[in-house]
Each structure stands twice: as C-alpha cells, then as structure tokens.
Design an enzyme around this catalytic site. Sequence first.
Site, PDB file in Angstrom:
ATOM      1  N   GLY A 130     -32.202 -24.500 -33.590  1.00 13.36           N
ATOM      2  CA  GLY A 130     -32.878 -23.785 -34.676  1.00 13.36           C
ATOM      3  C   GLY A 130     -32.120 -23.847 -35.993  1.00 13.36           C
ATOM      4  N   ARG A 168     -32.794 -17.443 -41.879  1.00 13.52           N
ATOM      5  CA  ARG A 168     -32.395 -16.169 -42.468  1.00 13.52           C
ATOM      6  C   ARG A 168     -30.896 -16.058 -42.754  1.00 13.52           C
ATOM      7  NH1 ARG A 168     -34.747 -11.662 -38.900  1.00 13.52           N
ATOM      8  NH2 ARG A 168     -35.256 -13.296 -37.414  1.00 13.52           N
ATOM      9  N   GLY A 199     -27.770 -20.325 -28.233  1.00 15.99           N
ATOM     10  CA  GLY A 199     -26.662 -20.627 -29.144  1.00 15.99           C
ATOM     11  C   GLY A 199     -26.366 -19.515 -30.125  1.00 15.99           C
ATOM     12  N   ARG A 214       6.011 -21.071 -40.984  1.00 14.01           N
ATOM     13  CA  ARG A 214       4.975 -22.105 -40.880  1.00 14.01           C
ATOM     14  C   ARG A 214       5.144 -22.959 -39.627  1.00 14.01           C
ATOM     15  NH1 ARG A 214       5.340 -25.126 -46.243  1.00 14.01           N
ATOM     16  NH2 ARG A 214       3.864 -26.432 -45.107  1.00 14.01           N
ATOM     17  N   ASN A 262      24.956 -18.511 -42.036  1.00 13.17           N
ATOM     18  CA  ASN A 262      24.445 -17.563 -43.014  1.00 13.17           C
ATOM     19  C   ASN A 262      23.927 -18.342 -44.212  1.00 13.17           C
ATOM     20  OD1 ASN A 262      24.054 -15.446 -44.862  1.00 13.17           O
ATOM     21  ND2 ASN A 262      25.534 -14.226 -43.698  1.00 13.17           N
ATOM     22  N   SER A 309      24.550 -18.577 -52.204  1.00  9.94           N
ATOM     23  CA  SER A 309      23.247 -18.355 -52.824  1.00  9.94           C
ATOM     24  C   SER A 309      22.911 -19.449 -53.827  1.00  9.94           C
ATOM     25  CB  SER A 309      23.260 -17.017 -53.564  1.00  9.94           C
ATOM     26  OG  SER A 309      23.511 -15.988 -52.654  1.00  9.94           O
ATOM     27  N   ARG A 327      28.909 -27.035 -58.835  1.00 12.24           N
ATOM     28  CA  ARG A 327      28.437 -26.480 -60.119  1.00 12.24           C
ATOM     29  C   ARG A 327      29.433 -26.813 -61.210  1.00 12.24           C
ATOM     30  NH1 ARG A 327      29.563 -21.256 -57.020  1.00 12.24           N
ATOM     31  NH2 ARG A 327      31.641 -20.695 -57.712  1.00 12.24           N
TER      32      ARG A 327
END
Length: 460
Positions: free
Chosen positions: A20, A24, A110, A337, A381, A409, A444
């Site tokens: 079908g 609707r 269905g 993820r 760490n 960091s 750095r």
Amino acid sequence: MSYDAGHPAMRLEAVILAAGKGTRMRSALPKVLHPLAGEPLLGHVLAQARALDVAAVHVVHGHGAEAVRRRFPEPDIRWVLQEPQQGTGHALAQALPGVSDKAEVLVLYGDVPLLRPATLRRLVEAGARQLAVLTAVLDDPARYGRILRQGGAVQRIVEYRDASPEERAILEINTGFLAAPAELLSRLLPRVGNRNAQKEYYLTDVIGLAAQAGLTIADCQAVPDEILGVNSRRDLASLEDTLRKRRAAEVLEQGVSLLDPGRFDLRGELIAGIDVEIDINVILEGRVELGDRVRIGPNCVIRNSTIGSDTTVRENCVIEEASVGEHCVVGPFARVRPGSEFAEHVHIGNFVETKKAQVARGSKINHLSYIGDAEIGSGVNIGAGTITCNYDGVAKHRTRIGDGAFIGSGTQLVAPVRVGRGATVGAGTTVTRDVPDDELVLSRTRQKVVPGWHRPGKKG
Ligand code: UD1
Ligand code: CA
C-alpha cells in the site's frame, strides 16, 4: 524448520502485506519504511514472522518497491510484486502461487507492527485446519473493519466505509491478521469481488464466503495495544509511545532502574547486569550491553556498545560502536565514536572525542581532547586540549603512546608517530617525530618579551 506446536506436519508460511501507498502519511517514503523505535515498520513485522520460525516469508510489495527491497536485502525474504494495488485480497492472491499448498498461511500486515508473538502463536494454532481471524474489542473502534457474528460465530467482516450505522456501533474489530490452510485460501480468494466503496478486492470477504459455504471460522482475541496500525503520522507517534512504554516496562521487569520510565527509549536490545541505573532522557539503540552496577546519567545516547561493570557514564554523552571497560568514568559531555575501546579504570572527561582509540588500563583523557586512530598504553595521562592530527587530507595515520607516558596540555601529535613508554611531552608541543622511552620532549619556541611594543590603534 516447520511449526510443530501440536501440528508437527504443518508447514507455516507468512505473507506480509506491504504494497500500500500510505496516502495519509503524506510522505515520499513508502509507509512500511517509516521508522518505529528506529526500525522500519516492515522490520518489526519481519521480526514477528521470524519469531514464529516460519518456513518462508513472502512480502507483497508495490508502492516504492525498489526502496523497500533495498532496505531489506535479507536472503530469506521472497518478494512478490503487486502492481497495481487492488486491495488486500488481491495482494494475498499475488503471493499464494508461491506458497506450498500443503502449508498453513499466516497473513501479517506491514503497517501493524506491535503484535506479540504469543498472540500470533494462538492464531496459528487456531488456523491450522480452518480459517481463523484475530479480532479485538476497542473502546473506540475508529475506522477498523467490524466483526459481524451470528449466534456467537463469526459470519462476516464489514469495512468501515461500507458499514451501516448499526454495524459501525460494533466494538469488535478486525485486526487484519488471519491464518488458514493455503489450499482453503486458494479456493476462496478467486471468488472475492470488488463491489464495495473502494472498488477493491477485500481479503476480509473470504470470511463471509467461508461462512456461506458452511465452514466454521475460528477466532482469537488480541489486546488493544498490540493491534494498532499506522495509517498517519499521528498513528505512528502514538505507536512510538506505546512501544516505548512497553519496552520500558520490560526493562524494569529485567531488574534495571529507570528514574523515569516515561523518559527512556530503548530502540533495540538491552542486555543488562544487576543494579543498573538509568537516569532520564536516555536513548539506547541497536544492541547495548551494560554490566553490573553501571550508571548512565541523563541525556545520553548509547548505540551498539558494551559498558563494563561499575562504570559510570555521566550526563550528556554520546557513545557508539564502542566498548568501555569496567570501573571507567565517561563524561559529562564526552563523544565516544566507533572503534573506541577502553580497558578498566579509564577516565574520559568533558569535551573529549575519541575514535578508533584503544586506551589501556588506568589512562586518563580528562579535558577537551581529540584522540583518533590511536593506541594509548596504561597509566597514561593526556593533558587538556591534546589533539591527534591523524588525517593528512588523504589518509589516516596512527598515534601510539607507551605505558606511563605524560602528554602535556595543548599537545599536537602529528601521526604517524610514537611516544615511548614513560616519556614526557611538554605542554604546547607539536610532536612530529617519535619520542624515545623515558625522555622529555619539547618543541615550543622560547617565550620572548618585546619591550616598548605598542598595539596598533585605530586612526581618527
Ligand atoms: C484493513 C482491513 C480492515 C482492518 C484493518 C486493520 C481489509 C479490506 N481491511 O483495512 O478490516 O480493520 O486492515 O489494520 O483488508 N495492502 C497491500 N495491497 C493492497 C492494499 C493493501 O499490500 O492492494 C497492504 C497495505 O500496505 C497494508 C495492509 O495491506 O500494510 C492493509 O491495507 P490498508 O489499506 O491499510 O487496509 P485498512 O484500510 O487499514
Ligand atoms: Ca491499515
């Protein structure tokens, strides 16, 4: 495999009517592909059939045929094309030539996805030797077909559109589901006409035909919440609510605590240990395994993942295709993820994203980091703002960090690269070459002061 509850010889085949259009729904997507709890409607119905161990599943499809077939590539499905769609009776007639004439046929819809296997089993038992219909009594029978009885026995089904006001007042409705020997259906279906409001060949007419031929029609009843069909988006939303409640109740029954069952969505399968606690607005998708005493904070989405015992997932985390070990702490606000694998006692903190990252026992990535395509040893760490630069625009490369390393960091690890065991990377370093074990590396530039420098000011 054959159905053997009392009828060892009877071969059971399911026919799912799914051709079908679903006008609707007002959608470009075929109705049976609309998702309910994350799974297309047709997927739920296929699961109903498979739960009964049927010998074959025939799916009558038509509207959006290609899209429907593509979504379900499983080899056990026998596709039957119905083109044009001339009603449910016409639909079943297309499938019957492919059904063994020794078989019992179970007709599924269905767009009616919530039937419980136990109810269908009762219908199948009733339909082994005769025509059996599944009915339900509803407070508001809406536009369902009505069951007409005489002296208690089912005589006929009248469609809402063709029903008189008296018939519309009947509260017992046709769920659409029926079971019967294939050979009986093959005899009755060719006699179904289309002289009705919709000019369609109604499957429901076989009931009246059988009764006229002096056959008794068996019937069994379903509970209202399992027979609801989807004809509009409003129906779909209401079924989603029904299914959510049903699954939440099952999860509570399993012994899992839900702070608010009304704000919990299981869109798949949950395997849970003892004393698991789930806070509000949690969505579990696919197959999720939670060990003993796992606690899931509010607003988490967990998809196809395993979480070990005594681990806490704090609020607002997204975890997918991942495996988290025992005694870990994840979040708040972590994005874990696919391919993330954490051993025991790992800490993943806020605004940390991991992807294809193996993190060994006791390592910590607590703040604002991206760790992808990486192998992190134990007791490592990783400081705030550490980034694995795993992608050079063409290929992905791996970062390996040895046991006990300390990453300061603001470090960038330009992969492929290896940091040795016990090595220390100073804050703000861009690591481009391997770091030997136990050494300190810094990249750095030295800080300098420019005396008497003035910031350029705006003119005028
Ligand atoms: C049908 C029943 C009605 C019952 C209701 C229960 C008939 C004539 N009516 O009505 O008595 O109360 O289900 O939900 O059977 N389909 C095809 N090919 C077609 C027409 C339909 O495959 O040519 C499929 C649809 O995709 C759908 C199912 O059959 O999955 C039912 O069709 P639908 O048009 O929704 O029937 P209803 O009007 O709901
Ligand atoms: Ca319908």
